[in-house]
Design a protein around this motif. Structure first.
Motif, PDB file in Angstrom:
ATOM      1  N   ALA A  35       3.002   6.410  -3.096  1.00  0.00           N
ATOM      2  CA  ALA A  35       3.575   5.248  -3.779  1.00  0.00           C
ATOM      3  C   ALA A  35       3.698   4.134  -2.733  1.00  0.00           C
ATOM      4  O   ALA A  35       4.748   3.934  -2.137  1.00  0.00           O
ATOM      5  CB  ALA A  35       4.928   5.590  -4.390  1.00  0.00           C
ATOM      6  N   MET A  36       2.604   3.425  -2.532  1.00  0.00           N
ATOM      7  CA  MET A  36       2.505   2.476  -1.428  1.00  0.00           C
ATOM      8  C   MET A  36       3.169   1.131  -1.768  1.00  0.00           C
ATOM      9  O   MET A  36       3.115   0.650  -2.888  1.00  0.00           O
ATOM     10  CB  MET A  36       1.039   2.253  -1.057  1.00  0.00           C
ATOM     11  CG  MET A  36       0.283   3.518  -0.688  1.00  0.00           C
ATOM     12  SD  MET A  36       1.038   4.460   0.662  1.00  0.00           S
ATOM     13  CE  MET A  36       0.911   3.268   2.010  1.00  0.00           C
ATOM     14  N   ASP A  37       3.789   0.561  -0.740  1.00  0.00           N
ATOM     15  CA  ASP A  37       4.414  -0.754  -0.863  1.00  0.00           C
ATOM     16  C   ASP A  37       4.375  -1.403   0.518  1.00  0.00           C
ATOM     17  O   ASP A  37       3.937  -0.788   1.500  1.00  0.00           O
ATOM     18  CB  ASP A  37       5.848  -0.614  -1.365  1.00  0.00           C
ATOM     19  CG  ASP A  37       6.439  -1.919  -1.868  1.00  0.00           C
ATOM     20  OD1 ASP A  37       5.697  -2.923  -1.940  1.00  0.00           O
ATOM     21  OD2 ASP A  37       7.640  -1.942  -2.188  1.00  0.00           O
ATOM     22  N   ILE A  38       4.807  -2.658   0.573  1.00  0.00           N
ATOM     23  CA  ILE A  38       4.865  -3.395   1.836  1.00  0.00           C
ATOM     24  C   ILE A  38       6.321  -3.655   2.161  1.00  0.00           C
ATOM     25  O   ILE A  38       7.063  -4.201   1.344  1.00  0.00           O
ATOM     26  CB  ILE A  38       4.076  -4.709   1.752  1.00  0.00           C
ATOM     27  CG1 ILE A  38       2.586  -4.395   1.585  1.00  0.00           C
ATOM     28  CG2 ILE A  38       4.310  -5.570   2.978  1.00  0.00           C
ATOM     29  CD1 ILE A  38       1.724  -5.621   1.418  1.00  0.00           C
ATOM     30  N   ALA A  39       6.760  -3.255   3.344  1.00  0.00           N
ATOM     31  CA  ALA A  39       8.178  -3.294   3.691  1.00  0.00           C
ATOM     32  C   ALA A  39       8.517  -4.354   4.728  1.00  0.00           C
ATOM     33  O   ALA A  39       9.648  -4.442   5.154  1.00  0.00           O
ATOM     34  CB  ALA A  39       8.628  -1.930   4.195  1.00  0.00           C
ATOM     35  N   GLY A  40       7.591  -5.157   5.162  1.00  0.00           N
ATOM     36  CA  GLY A  40       7.899  -6.208   6.124  1.00  0.00           C
ATOM     37  C   GLY A  40       6.747  -6.436   7.056  1.00  0.00           C
ATOM     38  O   GLY A  40       6.204  -5.497   7.635  1.00  0.00           O
ATOM     39  N   PHE A  41       6.358  -7.704   7.217  1.00  0.00           N
ATOM     40  CA  PHE A  41       5.248  -8.070   8.087  1.00  0.00           C
ATOM     41  C   PHE A  41       4.003  -7.231   7.801  1.00  0.00           C
ATOM     42  O   PHE A  41       3.331  -6.751   8.692  1.00  0.00           O
ATOM     43  CB  PHE A  41       5.653  -7.950   9.566  1.00  0.00           C
ATOM     44  CG  PHE A  41       6.762  -8.866   9.950  1.00  0.00           C
ATOM     45  CD1 PHE A  41       6.526 -10.219  10.153  1.00  0.00           C
ATOM     46  CD2 PHE A  41       8.050  -8.397  10.082  1.00  0.00           C
ATOM     47  CE1 PHE A  41       7.548 -11.075  10.497  1.00  0.00           C
ATOM     48  CE2 PHE A  41       9.084  -9.254  10.421  1.00  0.00           C
ATOM     49  CZ  PHE A  41       8.840 -10.599  10.622  1.00  0.00           C
ATOM     50  N   TRP A  42       3.738  -7.020   6.486  1.00  0.00           N
ATOM     51  CA  TRP A  42       2.563  -6.270   6.018  1.00  0.00           C
ATOM     52  C   TRP A  42       2.584  -4.801   6.458  1.00  0.00           C
ATOM     53  O   TRP A  42       1.552  -4.167   6.553  1.00  0.00           O
ATOM     54  CB  TRP A  42       1.271  -6.931   6.472  1.00  0.00           C
ATOM     55  CG  TRP A  42       1.010  -8.224   5.764  1.00  0.00           C
ATOM     56  CD1 TRP A  42       1.258  -9.475   6.240  1.00  0.00           C
ATOM     57  CD2 TRP A  42       0.475  -8.392   4.459  1.00  0.00           C
ATOM     58  NE1 TRP A  42       0.926 -10.417   5.307  1.00  0.00           N
ATOM     59  CE2 TRP A  42       0.425  -9.789   4.192  1.00  0.00           C
ATOM     60  CE3 TRP A  42       0.030  -7.515   3.473  1.00  0.00           C
ATOM     61  CZ2 TRP A  42      -0.046 -10.306   3.000  1.00  0.00           C
ATOM     62  CZ3 TRP A  42      -0.443  -8.029   2.285  1.00  0.00           C
ATOM     63  CH2 TRP A  42      -0.486  -9.420   2.059  1.00  0.00           C
ATOM     64  N   GLU A  43       3.755  -4.270   6.706  1.00  0.00           N
ATOM     65  CA  GLU A  43       3.861  -2.850   7.055  1.00  0.00           C
ATOM     66  C   GLU A  43       3.760  -2.003   5.792  1.00  0.00           C
ATOM     67  O   GLU A  43       4.571  -2.124   4.882  1.00  0.00           O
ATOM     68  CB  GLU A  43       5.203  -2.575   7.741  1.00  0.00           C
ATOM     69  CG  GLU A  43       5.432  -1.095   8.041  1.00  0.00           C
ATOM     70  CD  GLU A  43       6.846  -0.818   8.490  1.00  0.00           C
ATOM     71  OE1 GLU A  43       7.165   0.364   8.722  1.00  0.00           O
ATOM     72  OE2 GLU A  43       7.644  -1.781   8.584  1.00  0.00           O
TER      73      GLU A  43
END
Length: 360
Positions: free
Chosen positions: A148-156
């Motif tokens: 369950a992919m997401d972006i958590a900050g600065f494209w992380e």
């Protein structure tokens, strides 16, 4: 051919999600009692290629949602019909939208705002945008393995699979059935201590919620490339590929308890928050009428006003003393011109604003 447009193929303006006591069995069949009386919500708006016609045997998607207080989980049943399935994503890569991926966007308090691409940490967890990627099983088989992919900050890139208490997908011939149970977190989320920000689901809770699906119909393409993108809400053309970034435009989901099984104490806890909040109006953008909701932690003198972009006050919606808790008011803007309007909430010494878009 089937036309997909926001007039008849999106989820309801407010998706009513009933409280259930009979919980689903996670088998990827979806014939449980808890689903029987729940309306299907449609993933029918074509985001890519924007607004075009799509053959119904190429793609169709729909979902149902229920919740339970004791388990504190949001349950989702999803059916996707897709004539060509393309998998192969590996967690850590940045190309998950180029596979056949189910997407769930959720903003637990409808506070709106940027979810990502803000180049800072302050809004990094304002919402969650789960991109569910997996290797499809053989026809008739199931899988419980997914990312369950997401972006958590600065494209992380982060895999939030552990936000799902239960998950299963069953594959039929050109049809996928997902059953899942989702834990809900607020915007204080800490990757090192996620449970500290877990939200207790309660009656009358309103959340931002959209579902989408990335569709790749070319098994031979390398690298893979998304060809179509479908969503459960209407978006303007300029936002065809950026809906996940801005929670202002997520759809609306409301938890209800028509059975009255959740106690009065639980309901009171749900509507008396620890701080002042002005929620994003819904629907937004809107045509003619919209609803504004806000929370007061204590009795306050409240003034809720509407301004146009020049700063001119155009309407006073509330001007009175109100008790602490959850409040809502509707604004009939049928006499106003298309444009951006600003809601301003003043309660005691607290003051905040929220933008809205009227489209005619």
């Amino acid at each position: 051919m089937v036309a997909r447009d926001f007039a008849n193929t999106t989820q309801d303006d407010t998706v009513m999600v009933p409280h259930v006591t009979q919980l689903p069995v996670f088998d990827g069949i979806g014939d449980d009692e808890c689903w029987e009386e729940v309306e299907w919500q449609t993933l029918g708006q074509v985001w890519i290629p924007y607004g075009e016609f799509v053959l119904s045997d190429d793609f169709s998607g729909r979902y149902k949602a229920v919740w339970n207080y004791d388990t504190n989980l949001l349950y989702l049943l999803v059916e996707i019909r897709d004539d060509v399935l393309v998998d192969g994503y590996r967690p850590g890569d940045d190309n998950y939208p180029d596979f056949d991926v189910l997407e769930i966007f959720i903003d637990e308090d409808r506070s709106g705002g940027l979810h990502r691409i803000d180049y800072g940490d302050e809004n990094a967890e304002n919402a969650f945008s789960y991109h569910i990627a997996l290797d499809f099983p053989e026809v008739g088989e199931t899988t419980e393995t997914f990312a369950a992919m997401d972006i958590a900050g600065f494209w992380e890139r982060v895999d939030y699979a552990d936000h799902f208490e239960h998950f299963i997908l069953r594959r039929y011939e050109h049809k996928l059935v997902y059953e899942m149970a989702l834990k809900v977190y607020d915007d204080t989320y800490d990757h090192d201590n996620p449970e500290a920000s877990r939200v207790q689901l309660t009656p009358d809770k309103i959340m931002g919620f959209t579902m989408a699906y990335c569709d790749n119909d070319d098994k031979e393409a390398y690298p893979p490339r998304r060809e179509k993108f479908y969503g459960s809400v209407w978006v303007p053309e300029y936002a065809y590929n950026s809906h996940w970034k801005n929670a202002d435009y997520f759809g609306v989901m409301k938890l209800i308890d028509e059975s009255g099984l959740v106690s009065a104490e639980d309901k009171i806890a749900s509507v008396v928050p620890g701080d002042f909040r002005l929620m994003q109006n819904y629907p937004n953008p809107f045509n003619s009428s919209t609803t504004i909701e806000y929370h007061l932690p204590e009795a306050s003198n409240v003034r809720l006003t509407v301004y146009d972009v020049t700063g001119r006050e155009v309407s006073v919606l509330v001007n009175e003393r109100q008790s602490g808790g959850y409040h809502s008011v509707s604004w009939n803007a049928s006499g106003f011109a298309t444009g951006v309007y600003i809601f301003k909430l003043q309660a005691g010494e607290f003051s905040t604003t929220m933008k809205s878009v009227l489209i005619k």
